[in-house]
Design a protein around this motif. Structure first.
Motif, mmCIF file in Angstrom:
data_model
loop_
_atom_site.group_PDB
_atom_site.id
_atom_site.type_symbol
_atom_site.label_atom_id
_atom_site.label_comp_id
_atom_site.label_asym_id
_atom_site.label_seq_id
_atom_site.Cartn_x
_atom_site.Cartn_y
_atom_site.Cartn_z
ATOM 1 N N VAL A 12 -3.355 0.991 34.859
ATOM 2 C CA VAL A 12 -2.058 0.414 33.837
ATOM 3 C C VAL A 12 -2.276 0.076 32.647
ATOM 4 O O VAL A 12 -3.323 -0.384 32.116
ATOM 5 C CB VAL A 12 -1.395 -0.787 34.794
ATOM 6 N N GLN A 13 -1.288 -0.134 31.660
ATOM 7 C CA GLN A 13 -1.309 -0.820 30.409
ATOM 8 C C GLN A 13 -1.142 -2.374 30.489
ATOM 9 O O GLN A 13 -0.714 -2.939 31.398
ATOM 10 C CB GLN A 13 -0.335 -0.197 29.547
ATOM 11 N N ALA A 14 -1.572 -2.869 29.474
ATOM 12 C CA ALA A 14 -1.760 -4.269 29.326
ATOM 13 C C ALA A 14 -0.284 -5.002 29.342
ATOM 14 O O ALA A 14 0.728 -4.295 28.782
ATOM 15 C CB ALA A 14 -2.383 -4.801 28.075
ATOM 16 N N GLY A 15 -0.041 -5.852 30.264
ATOM 17 C CA GLY A 15 1.299 -6.618 30.240
ATOM 18 C C GLY A 15 1.978 -5.904 31.516
ATOM 19 O O GLY A 15 2.820 -6.538 31.955
ATOM 20 N N LEU A 86 -0.927 -8.285 33.150
ATOM 21 C CA LEU A 86 -2.298 -7.768 33.233
ATOM 22 C C LEU A 86 -2.780 -7.854 31.837
ATOM 23 O O LEU A 86 -2.317 -7.329 30.893
ATOM 24 C CB LEU A 86 -2.534 -6.597 34.073
ATOM 25 N N LYS A 87 -4.300 -8.105 31.923
ATOM 26 C CA LYS A 87 -4.756 -7.949 30.691
ATOM 27 C C LYS A 87 -6.341 -7.165 30.774
ATOM 28 O O LYS A 87 -6.543 -6.897 32.057
ATOM 29 C CB LYS A 87 -5.234 -9.511 30.219
ATOM 30 N N PRO A 88 -6.570 -6.800 29.699
ATOM 31 C CA PRO A 88 -7.814 -5.675 29.798
ATOM 32 C C PRO A 88 -8.857 -6.331 30.502
ATOM 33 O O PRO A 88 -9.764 -5.683 31.326
ATOM 34 C CB PRO A 88 -8.107 -5.599 28.347
ATOM 35 N N GLU A 89 -9.095 -7.616 30.334
ATOM 36 C CA GLU A 89 -10.214 -8.518 31.000
ATOM 37 C C GLU A 89 -10.028 -8.660 32.617
ATOM 38 O O GLU A 89 -10.954 -9.021 33.123
ATOM 39 C CB GLU A 89 -10.140 -9.840 30.367
ATOM 40 N N VAL A 122 -7.150 -2.001 33.262
ATOM 41 C CA VAL A 122 -6.179 -2.238 32.616
ATOM 42 C C VAL A 122 -6.340 -1.790 31.084
ATOM 43 O O VAL A 122 -7.479 -2.203 30.387
ATOM 44 C CB VAL A 122 -5.748 -3.950 32.523
ATOM 45 N N SER A 123 -5.552 -1.037 30.566
ATOM 46 C CA SER A 123 -5.731 -0.573 29.032
ATOM 47 C C SER A 123 -5.147 -1.291 28.066
ATOM 48 O O SER A 123 -4.210 -1.866 28.320
ATOM 49 C CB SER A 123 -5.633 1.112 29.107
ATOM 50 N N THR A 124 -5.468 -1.040 26.884
ATOM 51 C CA THR A 124 -5.037 -1.887 25.747
ATOM 52 C C THR A 124 -3.708 -1.133 25.251
ATOM 53 O O THR A 124 -3.907 0.035 25.442
ATOM 54 C CB THR A 124 -5.726 -2.209 24.719
#
Length: 124
Positions: A12-15, A86-89, A122-124
């Motif tokens: 998923v993408q960030a957020g 969600l965040k990349p970390e 999680v991608s940026t």
């Protein structure tokens, strides 16, 4: 014995949000303390959240507090981890764990049963 099977991971993408599921068999979630741990690449496995069967107390790591929510569906014998913002970390393999003790615990050594994990990216 308790068998745990995780599902719901993905890319998923960030957020974005994801909901992980952990289906338990062999022992009901109503008498088992359930938890989620995660392991990021190159890092040790760490505590995310736990839910006590005894008093429904929940605990969260500081890094996920107010973004993640652990819950259970007794009828489905399933525990969930709702992950928002969600965040990349947050990228990691997420593991479901169970213990017969009634209290939550952030030490993975306290948990007797483990699932095989589900990947969350999680991608940026």
């Amino acid at each position: 014995q308790v068998q745990l099977v995780e599902s719901g991971g993905g890319l998923v993408q960030a957020g974005a949000s994801l909901r992980l599921s952990c289906a338990a068999s062999g022992r009901t979630v109503t008498t088992t303390t359930m938890a989620w741990f995660r392991q990021a690449p190159g890092k040790e496995r760490g505590f995310v959240s736990a839910l006590s069967w005894f008093d429904s107390r929940t605990d969260y790591s500081d890094s996920v507090k107010e973004r993640f929510t652990i819950s259970r569906d007794n009828a489905k014998n399933t525990v969930y981890l709702q992950m928002n913002s969600l965040k990349p970390e947050d990228t990691a393999v997420y593991y479901c764990a169970a213990r017969r003790g009634y209290n939550t615990n952030d030490d993975e050594g306290a948990y007797e049963y483990w699932g095989r994990g589900t990947q969350v990216t999680v991608s940026t």
